[in-house]
Write a protein that holds these residues in place. Structure first.
Motif, PDB file in Angstrom:
ATOM      1  N   ALA A  90       0.861  -1.186   0.000  1.00 47.20           N
ATOM      2  CA  ALA A  90       0.000   0.000   0.000  1.00 47.20           C
ATOM      3  C   ALA A  90       0.894   1.231   0.000  1.00 47.20           C
ATOM      4  O   ALA A  90       1.968   1.225   0.623  1.00 47.20           O
ATOM      5  N   VAL A  91       0.474   2.275  -0.682  1.00 46.81           N
ATOM      6  CA  VAL A  91       1.229   3.529  -0.723  1.00 46.81           C
ATOM      7  C   VAL A  91       0.787   4.405   0.438  1.00 46.81           C
ATOM      8  O   VAL A  91      -0.384   4.795   0.523  1.00 46.81           O
ATOM      9  N   ARG A 127       1.183  -5.060   3.130  1.00 45.87           N
ATOM     10  CA  ARG A 127      -0.205  -5.265   3.560  1.00 45.87           C
ATOM     11  C   ARG A 127      -0.351  -6.342   4.633  1.00 45.87           C
ATOM     12  O   ARG A 127      -1.194  -6.223   5.516  1.00 45.87           O
ATOM     13  N   ASN A 128       0.469  -7.407   4.549  1.00 45.84           N
ATOM     14  CA  ASN A 128       0.292  -8.487   5.513  1.00 45.84           C
ATOM     15  C   ASN A 128       1.092  -8.278   6.794  1.00 45.84           C
ATOM     16  O   ASN A 128       0.985  -9.059   7.730  1.00 45.84           O
ATOM     17  N   GLU A 129       1.917  -7.231   6.824  1.00 44.66           N
ATOM     18  CA  GLU A 129       2.667  -6.899   8.034  1.00 44.66           C
ATOM     19  C   GLU A 129       2.886  -5.384   8.037  1.00 44.66           C
ATOM     20  O   GLU A 129       3.954  -4.892   7.680  1.00 44.66           O
ATOM     21  N   PRO A 130       1.857  -4.611   8.402  1.00 46.35           N
ATOM     22  CA  PRO A 130       1.869  -3.157   8.209  1.00 46.35           C
ATOM     23  C   PRO A 130       3.041  -2.427   8.850  1.00 46.35           C
ATOM     24  O   PRO A 130       3.392  -1.336   8.408  1.00 46.35           O
ATOM     25  N   GLN A 131       3.650  -3.021   9.857  1.00 49.55           N
ATOM     26  CA  GLN A 131       4.787  -2.341  10.479  1.00 49.55           C
ATOM     27  C   GLN A 131       6.027  -2.368   9.583  1.00 49.55           C
ATOM     28  O   GLN A 131       6.970  -1.608   9.806  1.00 49.55           O
ATOM     29  N   LYS A 132       6.038  -3.236   8.579  1.00 51.56           N
ATOM     30  CA  LYS A 132       7.146  -3.291   7.638  1.00 51.56           C
ATOM     31  C   LYS A 132       6.910  -2.264   6.533  1.00 51.56           C
ATOM     32  O   LYS A 132       5.994  -2.386   5.729  1.00 51.56           O
ATOM     33  N   GLN A 133       7.750  -1.236   6.502  1.00 55.05           N
ATOM     34  CA  GLN A 133       7.617  -0.145   5.550  1.00 55.05           C
ATOM     35  C   GLN A 133       8.994   0.178   4.968  1.00 55.05           C
ATOM     36  O   GLN A 133      10.024  -0.143   5.564  1.00 55.05           O
ATOM     37  N   PHE A 134       8.982   0.824   3.812  1.00 53.97           N
ATOM     38  CA  PHE A 134      10.248   1.233   3.202  1.00 53.97           C
ATOM     39  C   PHE A 134      10.014   2.371   2.232  1.00 53.97           C
ATOM     40  O   PHE A 134       8.886   2.644   1.813  1.00 53.97           O
ATOM     41  N   LEU A 135      11.111   3.028   1.859  1.00 55.98           N
ATOM     42  CA  LEU A 135      11.091   4.118   0.889  1.00 55.98           C
ATOM     43  C   LEU A 135      11.724   3.647  -0.414  1.00 55.98           C
ATOM     44  O   LEU A 135      12.718   2.933  -0.401  1.00 55.98           O
ATOM     45  N   HIS A 136      11.136   4.064  -1.514  1.00 57.25           N
ATOM     46  CA  HIS A 136      11.674   3.744  -2.841  1.00 57.25           C
ATOM     47  C   HIS A 136      11.826   5.042  -3.624  1.00 57.25           C
ATOM     48  O   HIS A 136      10.846   5.752  -3.863  1.00 57.25           O
ATOM     49  N   GLU A 168      12.812   6.763   9.971  1.00 53.92           N
ATOM     50  CA  GLU A 168      13.533   5.589  10.464  1.00 53.92           C
ATOM     51  C   GLU A 168      13.140   4.338   9.690  1.00 53.92           C
ATOM     52  O   GLU A 168      12.748   3.314  10.249  1.00 53.92           O
ATOM     53  N   LEU A 169      13.276   4.433   8.351  1.00 54.76           N
ATOM     54  CA  LEU A 169      12.887   3.344   7.461  1.00 54.76           C
ATOM     55  C   LEU A 169      14.040   2.949   6.537  1.00 54.76           C
ATOM     56  O   LEU A 169      14.866   3.791   6.172  1.00 54.76           O
ATOM     57  N   PRO A 170      14.090   1.698   6.136  1.00 56.17           N
ATOM     58  CA  PRO A 170      15.034   1.304   5.093  1.00 56.17           C
ATOM     59  C   PRO A 170      14.625   1.938   3.769  1.00 56.17           C
ATOM     60  O   PRO A 170      13.457   2.312   3.573  1.00 56.17           O
ATOM     61  N   VAL A 261      17.040  -4.652 -14.715  1.00 52.23           N
ATOM     62  CA  VAL A 261      17.878  -5.190 -13.651  1.00 52.23           C
ATOM     63  C   VAL A 261      16.958  -5.623 -12.509  1.00 52.23           C
ATOM     64  O   VAL A 261      16.012  -4.885 -12.171  1.00 52.23           O
ATOM     65  N   LEU A 262      17.213  -6.782 -11.943  1.00 54.46           N
ATOM     66  CA  LEU A 262      16.351  -7.333 -10.899  1.00 54.46           C
ATOM     67  C   LEU A 262      17.184  -7.705  -9.681  1.00 54.46           C
ATOM     68  O   LEU A 262      18.220  -8.370  -9.811  1.00 54.46           O
ATOM     69  N   ALA A 263      16.754  -7.273  -8.502  1.00 51.32           N
ATOM     70  CA  ALA A 263      17.445  -7.626  -7.258  1.00 51.32           C
ATOM     71  C   ALA A 263      16.449  -8.188  -6.256  1.00 51.32           C
ATOM     72  O   ALA A 263      15.289  -7.766  -6.209  1.00 51.32           O
ATOM     73  N   LYS A 264      16.914  -9.127  -5.468  1.00 54.71           N
ATOM     74  CA  LYS A 264      16.136  -9.667  -4.352  1.00 54.71           C
ATOM     75  C   LYS A 264      16.753  -9.139  -3.073  1.00 54.71           C
ATOM     76  O   LYS A 264      17.946  -9.328  -2.829  1.00 54.71           O
ATOM     77  N   ILE A 265      15.934  -8.464  -2.266  1.00 57.29           N
ATOM     78  CA  ILE A 265      16.437  -7.843  -1.044  1.00 57.29           C
ATOM     79  C   ILE A 265      15.611  -8.279   0.153  1.00 57.29           C
ATOM     80  O   ILE A 265      14.491  -8.769   0.007  1.00 57.29           O
ATOM     81  N   ARG A 266      16.188  -8.094   1.331  1.00 51.83           N
ATOM     82  CA  ARG A 266      15.468  -8.324   2.584  1.00 51.83           C
ATOM     83  C   ARG A 266      15.515  -7.055   3.404  1.00 51.83           C
ATOM     84  O   ARG A 266      16.582  -6.476   3.621  1.00 51.83           O
ATOM     85  N   LEU A 267      14.347  -6.632   3.868  1.00 53.96           N
ATOM     86  CA  LEU A 267      14.244  -5.419   4.674  1.00 53.96           C
ATOM     87  C   LEU A 267      14.612  -5.703   6.126  1.00 53.96           C
ATOM     88  O   LEU A 267      14.401  -6.809   6.605  1.00 53.96           O
TER      89      LEU A 267
END
Length: 267
Positions: A90-91, A127-136, A168-170, A261-267
């Motif tokens: 979600a944005v 959406r399934n874990e709302p506390q997990k957020q990040f900036l793009h 305070e976000l990745p 280009v495609l990357a797999k990342i973990r927050l």
């Protein structure tokens, strides 16, 4: 999706241009959509998309939402649109700024740039874990002026680091940076050198590879020899599990003059 895992794509779509003849967007737009369908990125930062091009991708990729505006404001000229999987993200907020001396509006080009250059950003929440957020942050640096690339990269870092620290976000950056790995702009973003006293702290996703990733801009000629100009960077609190330049062909054709280009990342 596991809420901690995110697949990130950067993809310069190559704007519609009659000079591309058989490689014009009308002949390859289905292949561009197919790349996204095949690899299912959680987020995809695109460059050079015009309004009609992005509307086509919206229709072909209904599972994705999109944020961004044209670099001349509104729907005018090229976008640095960010696509995201609606069932997963979600944005919370999104915005855009110009890589110039006037970041809040497309007033005039700065530092010898030949086009208005922009950065589109989004604050996402899983959406399934709302506390997990990040900036793009998604951008496209100037192709002709090294000064514009340098100044733009500093502004990009200043905006992102301030944003990250406040929330305070990745964070991650995708983009066509028009700079190969030996360019001082890439050294700056990697934290290897300073620019005008500014020091950056980002990780280049390509750093997880043992060797040279090869070229990413090919001008519809294909091939691998050379260095990339399309990148994914992440903040130090993000782990990169893998990265690859996608060189798939469709019916013998390439979907753009840049490889995604495609990357797999973990927050």
């Amino acid at each position: 999706m596991n809420a901690r895992n995110v697949t990130v794509m950067t993809f310069n779509l190559r704007r519609q241009s009659a000079e591309d003849e058989g490689n014009a967007w009308s002949f390859r737009k289905g292949y561009a959509a197919e790349v996204v369908k095949r690899y299912r990125p959680t987020v995809a930062g695109t460059q050079e998309g015009l309004y009609d091009m992005l509307e086509y991708l919206d229709r072909e990729l209904p599972e994705y939402g999109r944020v961004g505006e044209g670099r001349n404001g509104g729907t005018e000229n090229e976008y640095n649109a960010i696509f995201y999987r609606k069932e997963e993200l979600a944005v919370r907020e999104w915005g855009q700024f110009w890589l110039s001396e006037y970041p809040s509006e497309p007033r005039e080009m700065s530092w010898g740039a030949t086009h208005h250059r922009i950065c589109t950003w989004a604050h996402f929440q899983t959406r399934n874990e709302p506390q997990k957020q990040f900036l793009h942050y998604n951008t496209h640096l100037d192709h002709s002026s090294q000064l514009a690339r340098a100044k733009g990269s500093v502004l990009l870092w200043e905006r992102l680091s301030d944003h990250k620290n406040r929330l305070e976000l990745p964070a991650l950056i995708t983009g066509d940076l028009n700079a190969e790995p030996d360019n001082p702009v890439i050294a700056f973003l990697r934290g290897q050198t300073e620019v005008n006293g500014a020091h950056c702290a980002l990780k280049d996703a390509y750093s997880v590879l043992a060797g040279n990733p090869g070229l990413s801009f090919h001008g519809f000629k294909g091939g691998e020899e050379g260095g990339p100009i399309d990148y994914i960077f992440v903040t130090p609190d993000v782990h990169v599990d893998g990265v690859a330049i996608i060189r798939d062909k469709f019916d013998g054709k390439l979907p753009s003059d840049h490889y995604p280009v495609l990357a797999k990342i973990r927050l």
